[in-house]
Design an enzyme around this catalytic site. Structure first.
Site, short mmCIF file in Angstrom:
data_model
loop_
_atom_site.label_atom_id
_atom_site.label_comp_id
_atom_site.label_asym_id
_atom_site.label_seq_id
_atom_site.Cartn_x
_atom_site.Cartn_y
_atom_site.Cartn_z
N HIS A 204 11.75 -21.24 -7.26
CA HIS A 204 12.02 -22.65 -7.56
C HIS A 204 12.64 -22.76 -8.94
O HIS A 204 12.33 -21.96 -9.82
CB HIS A 204 10.71 -23.45 -7.53
CG HIS A 204 9.77 -23.03 -8.64
ND1 HIS A 204 8.98 -21.92 -8.56
CD2 HIS A 204 9.52 -23.58 -9.86
CE1 HIS A 204 8.29 -21.78 -9.67
NE2 HIS A 204 8.60 -22.78 -10.49
N ASP B 274 12.46 -25.70 -11.96
CA ASP B 274 11.40 -26.66 -12.23
C ASP B 274 11.82 -28.08 -11.85
O ASP B 274 12.95 -28.49 -12.10
CB ASP B 274 10.99 -26.60 -13.71
CG ASP B 274 10.32 -25.26 -14.03
OD1 ASP B 274 9.54 -24.79 -13.19
OD2 ASP B 274 10.60 -24.69 -15.11
N HIS C 258 13.12 -19.28 -10.17
CA HIS C 258 12.15 -18.32 -10.69
C HIS C 258 10.81 -18.50 -9.98
O HIS C 258 10.50 -19.60 -9.55
CB HIS C 258 11.95 -18.50 -12.20
CG HIS C 258 11.40 -19.85 -12.57
ND1 HIS C 258 12.19 -20.94 -12.83
CD2 HIS C 258 10.12 -20.30 -12.68
CE1 HIS C 258 11.43 -21.99 -13.11
NE2 HIS C 258 10.16 -21.64 -13.01
N ARG D 156 5.46 -24.74 -21.52
CA ARG D 156 6.86 -25.02 -21.24
C ARG D 156 7.22 -26.46 -21.63
O ARG D 156 6.72 -27.40 -21.02
CB ARG D 156 7.11 -24.85 -19.74
CG ARG D 156 8.57 -24.94 -19.33
CD ARG D 156 8.69 -24.99 -17.81
NE ARG D 156 8.47 -26.32 -17.30
CZ ARG D 156 7.98 -26.60 -16.09
NH1 ARG D 156 7.63 -25.66 -15.28
NH2 ARG D 156 7.82 -27.85 -15.70
FE LIG Z 1 8.41 -22.95 -12.74
#
Ligand SMILES: [Fe+2]
Length: 370
Positions: free
Chosen positions: A193, A195, A343, A359
Site C-alpha cells: 500500500h 499511505d 510498501h 511518520r
Molecule cells: Fe504504510
C-alpha cells in the site's frame, strides 16, 4: 537498560483500542469513552515514551479540505547542490532506492529540502543514515515535514498526544499490530500500500523515522516502484489503463477501528483516483492502485474489476526486480515519495521485540491522470 514507562511517567491511554493496543485495552478494561491513566506493566518501556501511540475517542477532525499544492521538488535545482554537496550516495537498485550519508536533514535549508523532494521523486525512496531527526523534538520534526505539504491527520491509527500530525507504528510483546490488523490466520502479513490513498490529496514526500528497531536485523520496510510497475506493461495495456479510475476507500479502516472501540476521528471517505497518475515534477507515469485501499474500477462489472485489480496487485507484489528492502539502523530516516511507491512492513522479528517508529505524512496534489 531503558527505563520503564512507569518510571518515566504514568502513560495516559485515552479511551483507546486500535490496531496497536487491543491487548492493552483488554488488560485495563477501558471504556469506549473514558480517559484513564495506567501504568504499563510490560517491563522495560519504550525509549521514546512521548511518541507512545495515543488514542482519544473524543478527538474529531473535520473533513479534509482541498488546498492548492505546489510541489517542493518543482522549485529544486536538478543538480541538488544544497542536498548533495557533501553527501555520499549509493543506489540500492537501478529502479528504486538510494542510501545517503553525510547529510543532516535537520540542517538543510529551504533549497536543500526542495532538492530532497526532487531526489525522492527521482529515486522513489531515500534512506538517510546517521540522522539526529528523532532527537529534534516534535515541533521541529513537524516543521520540517510541513515544508512538503500540510500534514495528514490520521483518522484512526495512533497519534502522539498533543501532536496529531504523527502516525505512530508500535509493536512489542503485548501489541502485535500485524496479527491485530491482518488477522492471525494468514501465511503472510505483507500488504502492499501507499499511505492513506483514500484522501482526495494523498501524501507526497513522506518521512518515516525509527525510534526503536529490532537489534541486528528484522522489521525492514519493502518498497516497490509504481513507475517501473507501469513501465513493464505493454503499450496496449498501458493505454487501456490510462482512461480508468478506481475508488479508494477508508471504510475498512474505520470499521476495523470501530469494531475495537477505537477512534474514528473523521468520517471515512471514498475517493476516485486515476489508475495511472503522472508525477507533477518528474512527469513519470505510475500505477496508482493498491490492495490496501483500492476497491474497484469505476464503470466495470465486479468480476472485470476484481480480475484487473488482482492482476495489477500480483504484478506489483511479484516485482522483486523493482523493489527494495529499506533497512533500519539507529538514526535512520526513510523518505519516500508516496505517489510512486507502495510498501508493506515486514513481520520477521521475534514477537516480543519492540519496534517503534513515527511518520509525519505531508499531503500532495490531487492525482494527475496520465
Ligand atoms: Fe504504510
Amino acid at each position: 537498560m531503558a527505563p520503564s514507562v512507569a518510571e518515566i511517567v504514568p502513560v495516559t491511554i485515552d479511551s483507546d483500542t486500535s490496531v496497536d493496543d487491543v491487548t492493552l485495552l483488554k488488560k485495563h478494561s477501558l471504556d469506549k469513552s473514558s480517559v484513564v491513566s495506567a501504568e504499563l506493566k510490560m517491563g522495560d518501556g519504550p525509549l521514546f515514551p512521548l511518541y507512545y501511540p495515543h488514542f482519544d475517542n473524543t478527538e474529531k477532525f473535520p473533513p479534509t479540505e482541498i488546498f492548492e499544492h505546489v510541489d517542493a521538488g518543482s522549485r529544486a535545482d536538478p543538480a541538488k547542490p544544497h542536498l548533495l554537496a557533501n553527501a555520499t550516495t549509493e543506489d540500492l537498485t537501478p529502479y528504486i532506492g538510494t542510501e545517503i550519508k553525510g547529510v543532516q536533514i535537520s540542517q538543510l535549508n529551504q533549497e536543500g529540502l526542495d532538492e530532497l523532494a526532487l531526489y525522492a521523486a527521482e529515486r522513489k525512496v531515500l534512506v538517510f543514515r546517521d540522522q539526529d531527526f528523532k532527537d529534534l523534538g516534535p515541533d521541529r520534526q513537524v516543521e520540517i515535514a510541513k515544508h512538503f505539504g500540510p500534514i495528514q491527520l490520521h483518522p484512526t491509527l495512533g497519534n502522539v498526544k498533543g501532536y496529531r500530525e504523527f502516525h505512530v507504528v508500535y509493536h512489542d510483546g503485548q501489541h502485535s499490530r500485524f496479527e491485530e490488523y491482518g488477522g492471525s490466520n494468514r501465511l503472510s502479513k505483507i500488504q502492499w500500500h501507499p499511505d492513506v490513498t483514500y484522501e482526495k490529496q494523498p501524501p507526497c514526500t513522506t518521512f518515516f523515522f525509527s525510534l526503536e528497531q529490532p537489534s541486528n536485523t528484522g522489521g525492514d520496510t519493502l518498497f516497490a516502484s509504481q513507475v517501473e510497475a507501469y513501465n513493464r506493461l505493454s503499450p496496449g495495456f498501458q493505454q487501456r489503463l490510462e482512461g480508468l479510475r478506481a475508488v479508494h476507500s477508508a471504510v475498512h479502516q474505520a470499521d476495523f477501528s470501530r469494531k475495537r472501540n477505537g477512534p474514528v476521528r473523521r468520517e471515512p471517505v471514498e475517493t476516485s483516483h486515476p489508475v495511472v497518475r503522472k508525477h507533477p515534477v518528474t512527469g513519470e507515469k505510475a500505477l496508482f492502485v493498491n490492495p490496501g485501499f483500492t476497491r474497484y474500477i469505476e464503470g466495470y462489472k465486479q468480476e472485470e474489476s476484481d480480475s484487473l485489480l488482482k492482476f495489477l496487485f500480483d504484478h506489483i507484489a511479484r516485482g522483486a526486480d523493482f523493489q527494495i528492502r529499506a533497512t533500519y539502523k539507529p538514526n535512520t530516516v526513510v523518505v519516500g515519495d508516496n505517489r510512486v511507491t507502495v510498501h508493506p512492513a515486514t513481520n520477521d522479528f521475534p514477537s516480543k521485540v519492540r519496534r517503534h517508529a513515527v511518520r509525519p505524512t505531508p499531503q500532495g496534489e490531487i492525482p494527475i491522470p496520465a
